[in-house]
Design a protein around this motif. Structure first.
Motif, short mmCIF file in Angstrom:
data_model
loop_
_atom_site.label_atom_id
_atom_site.label_comp_id
_atom_site.label_asym_id
_atom_site.label_seq_id
_atom_site.Cartn_x
_atom_site.Cartn_y
_atom_site.Cartn_z
N SER A 213 0.90 -1.36 0.05
CA SER A 213 0.03 -0.07 -0.11
C SER A 213 0.64 0.83 0.02
N VAL A 214 0.12 2.05 -0.32
CA VAL A 214 0.73 3.81 -0.63
C VAL A 214 0.00 4.59 0.79
N THR A 215 0.74 5.27 1.85
CA THR A 215 0.46 5.83 2.39
C THR A 215 0.49 7.33 2.41
N ILE A 216 -0.25 8.18 2.46
CA ILE A 216 -0.16 9.83 1.73
C ILE A 216 -0.58 10.44 3.14
N TRP A 217 0.53 10.50 4.50
CA TRP A 217 0.45 11.60 5.40
C TRP A 217 -0.07 12.83 5.56
N LYS A 218 -1.07 13.58 5.80
CA LYS A 218 -2.18 14.41 5.64
C LYS A 218 -2.32 15.18 6.90
N ASP A 219 -2.81 16.56 6.18
CA ASP A 219 -3.49 17.61 7.83
C ASP A 219 -4.76 17.45 8.21
N VAL A 220 -4.88 16.19 7.14
CA VAL A 220 -6.41 16.29 6.55
C VAL A 220 -7.16 15.21 7.45
N PRO A 221 -8.55 14.97 8.38
CA PRO A 221 -8.28 13.43 8.07
C PRO A 221 -8.57 12.31 7.34
N GLY A 222 -8.66 12.96 5.78
CA GLY A 222 -8.75 11.71 4.56
C GLY A 222 -9.03 12.82 3.31
N VAL A 223 -9.88 12.30 2.96
CA VAL A 223 -10.34 13.05 1.39
C VAL A 223 -11.55 13.17 1.84
N MET A 224 -11.50 14.46 1.69
CA MET A 224 -13.04 15.05 2.05
C MET A 224 -13.96 15.46 1.50
N SER A 225 -15.45 15.86 1.15
CA SER A 225 -16.21 15.89 0.21
C SER A 225 -16.47 16.88 -0.54
N PHE A 237 -14.46 11.07 3.31
CA PHE A 237 -14.88 9.09 2.41
C PHE A 237 -14.50 8.15 3.56
N ASP A 238 -14.61 7.85 3.87
CA ASP A 238 -14.04 6.00 4.39
C ASP A 238 -13.31 5.20 3.31
N GLU A 239 -13.97 5.03 2.14
CA GLU A 239 -13.16 5.11 0.67
C GLU A 239 -13.67 5.38 -0.92
N LEU A 240 -12.79 5.24 -1.57
CA LEU A 240 -12.91 5.63 -2.75
C LEU A 240 -13.27 4.82 -3.73
N PRO A 241 -12.95 4.93 -4.65
CA PRO A 241 -12.98 3.91 -5.74
C PRO A 241 -11.65 4.94 -7.13
N TYR A 242 -10.81 4.31 -7.19
CA TYR A 242 -9.75 5.00 -8.16
C TYR A 242 -10.31 5.69 -9.09
N GLN A 243 -11.13 5.69 -9.59
CA GLN A 243 -11.48 6.40 -10.78
C GLN A 243 -11.85 7.73 -10.36
N GLU A 244 -13.20 7.46 -9.43
CA GLU A 244 -13.85 9.13 -8.80
C GLU A 244 -12.27 9.83 -7.79
N ALA A 245 -11.65 9.06 -7.26
CA ALA A 245 -10.41 10.17 -6.64
C ALA A 245 -9.51 10.43 -8.01
N ALA A 246 -9.35 10.02 -8.94
CA ALA A 246 -8.70 10.24 -9.93
C ALA A 246 -9.44 11.93 -10.92
N GLU A 247 -10.67 11.58 -10.97
CA GLU A 247 -11.57 12.87 -11.12
C GLU A 247 -11.66 13.37 -9.91
N ILE A 286 -8.59 4.47 -0.56
CA ILE A 286 -9.33 5.06 -2.27
C ILE A 286 -8.03 3.33 -3.21
N HIS A 287 -9.31 2.71 -3.38
CA HIS A 287 -9.04 1.09 -4.24
C HIS A 287 -10.23 0.71 -4.87
N GLU A 288 -9.96 -0.48 -5.71
CA GLU A 288 -11.19 -0.55 -6.03
C GLU A 288 -12.44 -0.98 -5.86
N CYS A 289 -13.15 -0.86 -5.50
CA CYS A 289 -14.40 -0.89 -5.00
C CYS A 289 -16.17 -0.27 -5.37
N LYS A 290 -16.84 -0.48 -5.26
CA LYS A 290 -18.67 0.11 -5.28
C LYS A 290 -18.31 1.28 -4.60
N ILE A 291 -19.18 2.19 -4.66
CA ILE A 291 -20.31 2.62 -3.62
C ILE A 291 -21.36 2.70 -4.73
#
Ligand code: ASP
Ligand code: MG
Length: 414
Positions: A213-225, A237-247, A286-291
């Motif tokens: 895995s890769v972990t990016i350590w940031k000053d925010v609690p995660g990827v936010m809306s 977001f608890d999890e996001l598909p790669y596609q969504e994060a890329a967009e 962020i991984h392969e998943c369906k939401i």
């Protein structure tokens, strides 16, 4: 093995570096590769050095400030190994001579600006060793090979992969600390990968090492809306598909560098975004998943320029003219954020960068009557719902609006 990436804010002072060491220990990252950015705002300061040196103005004071800043951190971390201190001092001597090189500007830029990461990685590694961790410093320029596109080196994946895979053995028994943001050409000239490119470096190393895995350590609690500073009710977001994060990164979300997702998605390596101030928080995976239904995601992109090309002879905008516009954009290496056509004009929204954008406008003016507005903000609402759709469409000062089934974009003067 895992890859950890720590950005400039996570190493901005001695306490922050101590926190990084605590995280490394806590997450048993004993066989990890750590990618680190320049300390705090060092990259901006180094950019000033290059500019001042080129204009034959006093750049030494800025170098002195950078040196004092780093020295203070070294002192506060109680690092007093004489060899190490000599290495650091030598880097500052080298920095002065790099700044006065007379080669083309962007080449010199890369030689100078890359030094921020060299310094931060040396300091972090020394501190980890001092803390009793088995850690070694490696020079990313021996591993990430790029072409000679200064300030945006294009990765030679085949060469980089060969070199990086040689690290697998070392990583079985120790930590490695390296620099984000930098690489080198085949003839050993330093290149940088584009501002904020350390995330991308982490992804390159991870992909070539088939990391867990890769972990990016940031000053925010995660990827936010949304950016919580703008919209306080933003959710993580608890999890996001790669596609969504890329967009998201495409539309301008700055949480992850846009080039990071692709190599990880291709290799199926999950990307975790976690908070360095509160490592116990789960963060975002962020991984392969369906939401089924993601909440609306709002991205603000500032400093936009709307350029409208008008046909002057009462004809309509045709494909030949559009092709002419696209060719001019590509020649000037300008990326379109939104575009729209009408009977007699074709409008594009681009990032406003002087002098690049003005040169583009000048070139377009050869064939069109060109109008432009600067200082605009592009707001993109992905996965909008009825409430957000109406809210953003009714904002005052909208110059251009566009929507598809999932995404609404409004360009406005805020
Ligand atoms: N230090 C570089 C920058 O500030 C790279 C990075 O932080 O990712 O752009
Ligand atoms: Mg940075």
């Amino acid at each position: 093995m895992k890859v950890f990436k720590f950005g400039g804010a996570s190493v901005k002072n001695a306490a922050a570096i101590q926190n990084v060491a605590a995280i490394v220990k806590q997450f048993e990252a004993s066989q990890s590769l750590i990618v680190v950015s320049a300390i705090g705002k060092t990259t901006n300061a180094l950019e000033r050095v290059v500019l001042l040196a080129r204009n034959q103005q006093n750049f030494e004071t800025v170098i002195q400030e950078i040196q004092d800043y780093h020295q203070q951190i070294i002192q506060e971390l109680d690092i007093n190994d004489p060899d190490f201190n000599n290495t650091i001092n030598a880097k500052f001597v080298e920095l002065k001579s790099l700044a006065t090189q007379t080669d083309e500007y962007d080449l010199v830029y890369d030689q100078v600006v890359s030094q921020g990461e060299v310094l931060s990685s040396l300091i972090l590694n020394q501190y980890l060793v001092q803390q009793g961790l088995r850690s070694a410093w490696i020079d990313a320029r021996h591993y990430i090979q790029t072409d000679n596109t200064w300030r945006g080196g294009k990765v030679d994946w085949e060469q980089s992969r060969k070199k990086i895979q040689g690290l697998k053995k070392n990583l079985q028994s120790q930590l490695l600390v390296t620099q984000g943001f930098i690489g080198a050409t085949s003839d050993n000239k330093t290149t940088t990968l584009g501002r904020e490119g350390s995330d991308y470096s982490a992804a390159i190393f991870a992909a070539c090492l088939s990391a867990e895995s890769v972990t990016i350590w940031k000053d925010v609690p995660g990827v936010m809306s949304a950016d919580p500073k703008r919209l306080p009710n933003a959710v993580v977001f608890d999890e996001l598909p790669y596609q969504e994060a890329a967009e998201m990164t495409y539309y301008g979300a700055s949480v992850i560098h846009p080039k990071t997702i692709k190599p990880l998605a291709n290799a199926g390596i999950p990307l975790l975004v976690k908070n360095f101030d509160n490592p116990a928080l789960p963060g975002t995976r962020i991984h392969e998943c369906k939401i089924d239904k993601l909440p609306p995601l709002v991205v603000f992109k500032e400093n936009q320029c709307l350029i409208s090309c008008k046909v002057t002879d009462y004809s309509f905008v045709n494909e030949q003219q559009m092709s002419n516009i696209f060719t001019t954009l590509s020649q000037h290496d300008v990326h379109i954020n939104v575009m729209q056509n009408s009977a007699i004009s074709f409008s594009i929204c681009v990032d406003y960068r002087e002098p690049k954008t003005l040169r583009l406008i000048e070139a377009l003016s050869k064939n069109f009557e060109v109008y432009y507005n600067t200082g605009l903000t592009l707001i993109t609402i992905k996965n909008y719902d009825a409430t957000t759709f109406n809210e953003y469409r009714q904002k005052p000062g909208i110059l251009l609006e566009q929507s598809s089934r999932s995404t609404l974009q409004v360009l406005l003067r805020l």
